[in-house]
Design a protein around this motif. Structure first.
Motif, PDB file in Angstrom:
ATOM      1  N   SER A 120      10.041   0.684 -38.722  1.00  5.33           N
ATOM      2  CA  SER A 120      10.040  -0.426 -39.662  1.00  5.33           C
ATOM      3  C   SER A 120      10.383  -1.713 -38.936  1.00  5.33           C
ATOM      4  O   SER A 120      11.065  -1.701 -37.915  1.00  5.33           O
ATOM      5  CB  SER A 120      11.062  -0.180 -40.767  1.00  5.33           C
ATOM      6  N   SER A 121       9.916  -2.820 -39.459  1.00  2.36           N
ATOM      7  CA  SER A 121      10.157  -4.106 -38.823  1.00  2.36           C
ATOM      8  C   SER A 121      10.690  -5.081 -39.844  1.00  2.36           C
ATOM      9  O   SER A 121      10.589  -4.878 -41.048  1.00  2.36           O
ATOM     10  CB  SER A 121       8.854  -4.656 -38.209  1.00  2.36           C
ATOM     11  N   SER A 122      11.269  -6.155 -39.367  1.00  3.64           N
ATOM     12  CA  SER A 122      11.788  -7.210 -40.237  1.00  3.64           C
ATOM     13  C   SER A 122      11.474  -8.551 -39.617  1.00  3.64           C
ATOM     14  O   SER A 122      11.466  -8.706 -38.404  1.00  3.64           O
ATOM     15  CB  SER A 122      13.310  -7.042 -40.428  1.00  3.64           C
ATOM     16  N   ARG A 123      11.236  -9.562 -40.472  1.00  3.86           N
ATOM     17  CA  ARG A 123      10.917 -10.915 -40.013  1.00  3.86           C
ATOM     18  C   ARG A 123      11.950 -11.877 -40.592  1.00  3.86           C
ATOM     19  O   ARG A 123      12.357 -11.752 -41.747  1.00  3.86           O
ATOM     20  CB  ARG A 123       9.518 -11.290 -40.489  1.00  3.86           C
ATOM     21  N   ILE A 143      14.557  -6.841 -25.303  1.00  4.72           N
ATOM     22  CA  ILE A 143      14.896  -5.709 -26.174  1.00  4.72           C
ATOM     23  C   ILE A 143      16.408  -5.620 -26.299  1.00  4.72           C
ATOM     24  O   ILE A 143      17.139  -5.717 -25.306  1.00  4.72           O
ATOM     25  CB  ILE A 143      14.344  -4.383 -25.614  1.00  4.72           C
ATOM     26  N   ILE A 144      16.879  -5.452 -27.539  1.00  3.57           N
ATOM     27  CA  ILE A 144      18.291  -5.197 -27.814  1.00  3.57           C
ATOM     28  C   ILE A 144      18.385  -3.839 -28.502  1.00  3.57           C
ATOM     29  O   ILE A 144      17.753  -3.620 -29.539  1.00  3.57           O
ATOM     30  CB  ILE A 144      18.914  -6.292 -28.695  1.00  3.57           C
ATOM     31  N   LEU A 145      19.175  -2.942 -27.933  1.00  2.00           N
ATOM     32  CA  LEU A 145      19.335  -1.602 -28.492  1.00  2.00           C
ATOM     33  C   LEU A 145      20.454  -1.623 -29.531  1.00  2.00           C
ATOM     34  O   LEU A 145      21.614  -1.856 -29.205  1.00  2.00           O
ATOM     35  CB  LEU A 145      19.657  -0.604 -27.377  1.00  2.00           C
ATOM     36  N   ASP A 146      20.096  -1.393 -30.787  1.00  2.00           N
ATOM     37  CA  ASP A 146      21.083  -1.422 -31.866  1.00  2.00           C
ATOM     38  C   ASP A 146      21.791  -0.081 -32.031  1.00  2.00           C
ATOM     39  O   ASP A 146      23.018  -0.016 -32.080  1.00  2.00           O
ATOM     40  CB  ASP A 146      20.417  -1.815 -33.192  1.00  2.00           C
ATOM     41  N   SER A 147      21.054   1.002 -32.123  1.00  2.00           N
ATOM     42  CA  SER A 147      21.699   2.290 -32.375  1.00  2.00           C
ATOM     43  C   SER A 147      20.763   3.429 -31.981  1.00  2.00           C
ATOM     44  O   SER A 147      19.555   3.235 -31.808  1.00  2.00           O
ATOM     45  CB  SER A 147      22.087   2.432 -33.855  1.00  2.00           C
ATOM     46  N   ARG A 195      12.625  -8.949 -34.090  1.00  3.10           N
ATOM     47  CA  ARG A 195      11.949  -7.921 -34.880  1.00  3.10           C
ATOM     48  C   ARG A 195      12.650  -6.601 -34.616  1.00  3.10           C
ATOM     49  O   ARG A 195      12.914  -6.250 -33.472  1.00  3.10           O
ATOM     50  CB  ARG A 195      10.467  -7.822 -34.515  1.00  3.10           C
ATOM     51  N   ALA A 196      12.974  -5.852 -35.660  1.00  2.00           N
ATOM     52  CA  ALA A 196      13.695  -4.581 -35.536  1.00  2.00           C
ATOM     53  C   ALA A 196      12.758  -3.433 -35.858  1.00  2.00           C
ATOM     54  O   ALA A 196      11.970  -3.501 -36.804  1.00  2.00           O
ATOM     55  CB  ALA A 196      14.898  -4.561 -36.472  1.00  2.00           C
ATOM     56  N   PHE A 197      12.850  -2.369 -35.070  1.00  2.00           N
ATOM     57  CA  PHE A 197      11.973  -1.219 -35.245  1.00  2.00           C
ATOM     58  C   PHE A 197      12.752   0.066 -35.015  1.00  2.00           C
ATOM     59  O   PHE A 197      13.738   0.093 -34.276  1.00  2.00           O
ATOM     60  CB  PHE A 197      10.793  -1.267 -34.263  1.00  2.00           C
ATOM     61  N   ASN A 198      12.283   1.137 -35.653  1.00  2.00           N
ATOM     62  CA  ASN A 198      12.791   2.481 -35.403  1.00  2.00           C
ATOM     63  C   ASN A 198      11.701   3.267 -34.668  1.00  2.00           C
ATOM     64  O   ASN A 198      10.613   3.470 -35.202  1.00  2.00           O
ATOM     65  CB  ASN A 198      13.140   3.201 -36.717  1.00  2.00           C
ATOM     66  N   LEU A 199      12.000   3.690 -33.454  1.00  2.00           N
ATOM     67  CA  LEU A 199      11.043   4.457 -32.664  1.00  2.00           C
ATOM     68  C   LEU A 199      11.470   5.921 -32.653  1.00  2.00           C
ATOM     69  O   LEU A 199      12.596   6.240 -32.265  1.00  2.00           O
ATOM     70  CB  LEU A 199      10.981   3.925 -31.229  1.00  2.00           C
ATOM     71  N   ALA A 231      15.796   9.122 -33.445  1.00  2.00           N
ATOM     72  CA  ALA A 231      15.110   7.829 -33.325  1.00  2.00           C
ATOM     73  C   ALA A 231      16.003   6.815 -32.636  1.00  2.00           C
ATOM     74  O   ALA A 231      17.227   6.987 -32.540  1.00  2.00           O
ATOM     75  CB  ALA A 231      14.687   7.322 -34.708  1.00  2.00           C
ATOM     76  N   LEU A 232      15.361   5.748 -32.183  1.00  2.00           N
ATOM     77  CA  LEU A 232      16.044   4.577 -31.634  1.00  2.00           C
ATOM     78  C   LEU A 232      15.826   3.401 -32.563  1.00  2.00           C
ATOM     79  O   LEU A 232      14.722   3.184 -33.062  1.00  2.00           O
ATOM     80  CB  LEU A 232      15.509   4.215 -30.249  1.00  2.00           C
ATOM     81  N   THR A 233      16.863   2.632 -32.799  1.00  2.00           N
ATOM     82  CA  THR A 233      16.744   1.383 -33.541  1.00  2.00           C
ATOM     83  C   THR A 233      16.942   0.233 -32.555  1.00  2.00           C
ATOM     84  O   THR A 233      18.008   0.105 -31.955  1.00  2.00           O
ATOM     85  CB  THR A 233      17.781   1.295 -34.664  1.00  2.00           C
ATOM     86  N   LEU A 234      15.891  -0.569 -32.382  1.00  2.00           N
ATOM     87  CA  LEU A 234      15.970  -1.673 -31.437  1.00  2.00           C
ATOM     88  C   LEU A 234      15.320  -2.916 -32.021  1.00  2.00           C
ATOM     89  O   LEU A 234      14.574  -2.856 -32.994  1.00  2.00           O
ATOM     90  CB  LEU A 234      15.327  -1.289 -30.097  1.00  2.00           C
ATOM     91  N   ARG A 235      15.631  -4.046 -31.401  1.00  2.00           N
ATOM     92  CA  ARG A 235      15.060  -5.337 -31.819  1.00  2.00           C
ATOM     93  C   ARG A 235      14.299  -5.968 -30.663  1.00  2.00           C
ATOM     94  O   ARG A 235      14.725  -5.875 -29.514  1.00  2.00           O
ATOM     95  CB  ARG A 235      16.168  -6.281 -32.283  1.00  2.00           C
TER      96      ARG A 235
END
Length: 241
Positions: A53-56, A144-148, A65-69, A7-11
């Motif tokens: 998943s997302s966060s506000r 988009i910011i790529l976290d991990s 907003r952060a998501f795992n794709l 998966a990718l974790t991005l915001r």
């Protein structure tokens, strides 16, 4: 063992005109975030979807907003080299159209655990970002910011009840091989009257064995016949004549 990418974790962030994250709310980030939330809810209800998943932020706005794709392997697909480690994911920018055409979105390709390549909805190259760099990229008006990059690995475990027998056979083979290097000899002796016949054999060092046997026989003292025995032998010879 083998490794893969999961998966990718991005915001999703709001970018100002200079391309840096801002604290204002963007309609594109808001709409994309709400769409991913809907897809996530559909996935939890058993409907086909691809979202994480997302966060506000607690201030009620939507600056990030952060998501795992999830990532899908492209191995074996047309145009992908054999045995190539290539994974892809898709960030939708609109709900799936009712006419069945593919939705508009951002495609991302991943080859390793460090970098991600971004493409816009037309398939045009948009840029490359390194995971954890914190540097945003703007694609289709969305920041988009790529976290991990989340990796996964598998461990293959198998059981073979015959392995101990195979190892025992190898052990016995090694022992017998060592034993075969040990030299052993046999000696036989046969007495006929006053004569003694000696013979022997050896599996190794036959020349040395012959020399040792001769040395042993030479060390045996010669027994001289007694006088009575000599007289009896002489009388026997005279009687025969």
């Amino acid at each position: 063992t083998d490794w893969s990418l999961a998966a990718l974790t991005l915001r999703l962030v709001d970018l100002d005109q200079s391309g840096t994250p801002s604290s204002s709310s963007s309609s594109s980030a808001d709409q994309t975030g709400q769409l991913l939330d809907q897809l996530q809810q559909g996935a939890t209800q058993g409907k086909p979807a691809a979202a994480g998943s997302s966060s506000r932020k607690p201030n009620g706005g939507l600056p990030q907003r952060a998501f795992n794709l999830p990532l899908a392997s492209l191995e074996g697909r047309p145009g992908v080299p054999r045995n190539a480690k290539l994974y892809a994911t898709f960030l939708p920018l609109e709900a799936p159209p009712e006419d069945g055409r593919p939705p508009r979105g951002i495609s991302m390709l991943v080859r390793d655990l460090e970098t991600v390549t971004f493409y816009d909805s037309k398939g045009q190259f948009a840029g490359v970002r390194r995971a954890g760099s914190g540097k945003p990229i703007q694609v289709e008006g969305l920041g988009i910011i790529l976290d991990s990059i989340v990796g996964s690995t598998g461990l293959e475990i198998k059981s073979d009840p015959g392995v101990p027998l195979v190892y025992a056979g190898f052990g016995a083979l090694m022992i017998t091989t060592l034993i075969s290097y040990i030299s052993h000899s046999q000696i036989w002796a046969l007495q006929e009257g006053s004569d003694v016949y000696v013979a022997g054999r050896s599996n190794r060092s036959k020349v040395l064995f012959e020399s040792e046997l001769n040395s042993v026989l030479d060390a045996v003292p010669e027994v001289q016949p007694s006088t009575a025995t000599a007289v009896a032998a002489a009388e026997t010879v005279s009687a025969q004549q």
